[in-house]
Scaffold this motif. Structure first.
Motif, PDB file in Angstrom:
ATOM      1  N   ALA A 187      28.288  71.526  46.369  1.00 51.71           N
ATOM      2  CA  ALA A 187      28.679  71.437  44.901  1.00 51.71           C
ATOM      3  C   ALA A 187      29.864  72.363  44.879  1.00 51.71           C
ATOM      4  O   ALA A 187      30.479  73.024  45.550  1.00 51.71           O
ATOM      5  CB  ALA A 187      27.545  71.994  44.163  1.00 51.71           C
ATOM      6  N   ASN A 189      32.039  74.655  41.459  1.00 49.78           N
ATOM      7  CA  ASN A 189      31.890  75.111  39.918  1.00 49.78           C
ATOM      8  C   ASN A 189      33.267  74.724  39.245  1.00 49.78           C
ATOM      9  O   ASN A 189      33.443  75.365  38.073  1.00 49.78           O
ATOM     10  CB  ASN A 189      31.537  76.576  39.934  1.00 49.78           C
ATOM     11  N   GLN A 238      27.946  69.302  33.587  1.00 51.36           N
ATOM     12  CA  GLN A 238      27.172  69.613  34.645  1.00 51.36           C
ATOM     13  C   GLN A 238      26.381  68.702  35.331  1.00 51.36           C
ATOM     14  O   GLN A 238      26.179  67.908  34.678  1.00 51.36           O
ATOM     15  CB  GLN A 238      26.008  70.724  34.145  1.00 51.36           C
ATOM     16  N   SER A 240      25.755  65.714  38.568  1.00 51.08           N
ATOM     17  CA  SER A 240      26.396  64.705  39.617  1.00 51.08           C
ATOM     18  C   SER A 240      27.388  63.835  38.821  1.00 51.08           C
ATOM     19  O   SER A 240      27.116  63.315  37.778  1.00 51.08           O
ATOM     20  CB  SER A 240      25.079  64.105  40.354  1.00 51.08           C
ATOM     21  N   GLU A 264      29.068  67.116  42.810  1.00 57.21           N
ATOM     22  CA  GLU A 264      28.203  67.995  42.076  1.00 57.21           C
ATOM     23  C   GLU A 264      28.860  69.195  41.359  1.00 57.21           C
ATOM     24  O   GLU A 264      29.488  69.854  42.114  1.00 57.21           O
ATOM     25  CB  GLU A 264      27.241  68.283  42.861  1.00 57.21           C
ATOM     26  N   ASP A 266      28.560  72.348  39.294  1.00 58.47           N
ATOM     27  CA  ASP A 266      27.465  73.349  39.200  1.00 58.47           C
ATOM     28  C   ASP A 266      28.050  74.815  38.759  1.00 58.47           C
ATOM     29  O   ASP A 266      28.669  75.215  39.515  1.00 58.47           O
ATOM     30  CB  ASP A 266      26.563  73.662  40.461  1.00 58.47           C
ATOM     31  N   THR A 267      27.735  74.987  37.494  1.00 56.62           N
ATOM     32  CA  THR A 267      28.725  76.156  37.082  1.00 56.62           C
ATOM     33  C   THR A 267      27.531  77.492  36.860  1.00 56.62           C
ATOM     34  O   THR A 267      27.988  78.286  35.985  1.00 56.62           O
ATOM     35  CB  THR A 267      29.319  75.790  35.722  1.00 56.62           C
ATOM     36  N   THR A 268      26.252  77.177  37.279  1.00 57.48           N
ATOM     37  CA  THR A 268      25.491  78.196  36.959  1.00 57.48           C
ATOM     38  C   THR A 268      25.316  79.318  38.143  1.00 57.48           C
ATOM     39  O   THR A 268      26.111  79.077  39.288  1.00 57.48           O
ATOM     40  CB  THR A 268      23.988  77.537  37.021  1.00 57.48           C
TER      41      THR A 268
END
Length: 268
Positions: A187, A189, A238, A240, A264, A266-268
Motif C-alpha cells: 500500500a 499513502n 482511500q 483499492s 492500495e 492507505d492514508t490512515t
C-alpha cells in the motif's frame, strides 16, 4: 408529300418534307442558349401559308457551378478532432456540401463513383458513402437537368484508420510514489502515485495512451515512443484501485487493454 419550313425564333432554319402520314423531321436546327420558339409553316393548295403553334425548347449549354465545402459530418469524423477527416468508420459516412440548387451531385473516390444525391433548392446536399481502410481523396461534381457537368470540387481527404493492433497493448510496468516504488502487494499513502507504462511498439502519430481506474478514464499519459508516465491530476480516494491502460488512435479506435495493476491507497 409536302415541304415544311421550320423557323427558330422567327428565323428560317431549314426545310423538311412531310411523309404520307404528315410526319417530318429536321436535324441541326441550331438551338441557341436559352429559350427557343420552334414553328413550322406549310402552304395549302390555295397558296395560304399556315403556321403552327410554337414549340418552346430551352437549351442549356452552361456547366453548373462547382460544388464547395465538401466535408465529412462531425459525427462521423471520430477521434480527438471532429474536423481532421480521420475516422474509424467504414460505412454510413455522411458527406455534406453545397452545389448549384436542384442538381445531381456525384461523389467520386478517384475515378470510382461512390454515390449520388440531389441538392436541395438552396444547394445543400448530404450523401452517405462507404470507404475501405486507408487514405481517400474525394471530390464532388454537379450535373444539371440538361446533362451539363461541372468540374470537380476541391478534394477532401478522408482517412479510415485501422484500429490499434495487439502490438500496441500497454503494460503498466511499475508504480512509483513520493517514497519510491510501490509493489503490487503493498500500500502507499501517496494519493497521486505515478504509473510507468510501456508499449511493445512505438505509438502512432496522433494516438494517445489512456489510463483507466476500474474502467473509468482518468486521462492520458505523457511520453513518446514506447515509454509513458501518468500521474493523476486529482488525489485518489482511500482504498483499492485497479489501473489499466490502452492506446486510443487518432480516429478514436481503442486498442487492447492492459492487464490490471492494483494499487492500495492507505492514508490512515
Amino acid at each position: 408529300n409536302q415541304d415544311v419550313k421550320v423557323f427558330n425564333n422567327g428565323v428560317f432554319v431549314g426545310t423538311a418534307t412531310a411523309d404520307s402520314s404528315g410526319r417530318f423531321s429536321l436535324s441541326d436546327v441550331g438551338l441557341s442558349s436559352g429559350s427557343n420558339s420552334i414553328t413550322a409553316q406549310v402552304t395549302d393548295p390555295a397558296g395560304v401559308e399556315l403556321l403552327s403553334a410554337p414549340l418552346v425548347v430551352t437549351a442549356d449549354y452552361e456547366a453548373p457551378s462547382v460544388p464547395v465545402n465538401l466535408a465529412l459530418a462531425e459525427i462521423d469524423d471520430t477521434g480527438f478532432s471532429s474536423t481532421d477527416g480521420q475516422t474509424s468508420k467504414t460505412s454510413g459516412l455522411t458527406l455534406t456540401g453545397t452545389a448549384e440548387p436542384s442538381t445531381q451531385v456525384v461523389i467520386y473516390d478517384g475515378e470510382k463513383i461512390l454515390n449520388t444525391t440531389t441538392s436541395d433548392v438552396n444547394g445543400a446536399f448530404s450523401v452517405d458513402v462507404s470507404l475501405a481502410q486507408g487514405v481517400h481523396e474525394l471530390v464532388a461534381k454537379s450535373i444539371d437537368k440538361a446533362g451539363n457537368q461541372s468540374i470537380a470540387s476541391e478534394s477532401r481527404t478522408i482517412t479510415v484508420v485501422a484500429p490499434p493492433s495487439v502490438d500496441f497493448k500497454p503494460v503498466i510496468s511499475a508504480v512509483t510514489s513520493d517514497t519510491g516504488a510501490v509493489s503490487a502487494t503493498a500500500a502507499t499513502n501517496d494519493v497521486t502515485p505515478t504509473l510507468i507504462i510501456t508499449l511493445g511498439k512505438s505509438l502512432p502519430d496522433g494516438a494517445m495512451v489512456e489510463i483507466l481506474d476500474a474502467n473509468v478514464s482518468l486521462g492520458y499519459a505523457s511520453g513518446s515512443g514506447t515509454s509513458f508516465t501518468f500521474t493523476p491530476e486529482s488525489p485518489l480516494t482511500q482504498g483499492s484501485h485497479g489501473f489499466t491502460a490502452r492506446v486510443v488512435d487518432i480516429a478514436g479506435s481503442k486498442g487492447p487493454i492492459s492487464a490490471v495493476r492494483s494499487v492500495e491507497i492507505d492514508t490512515t
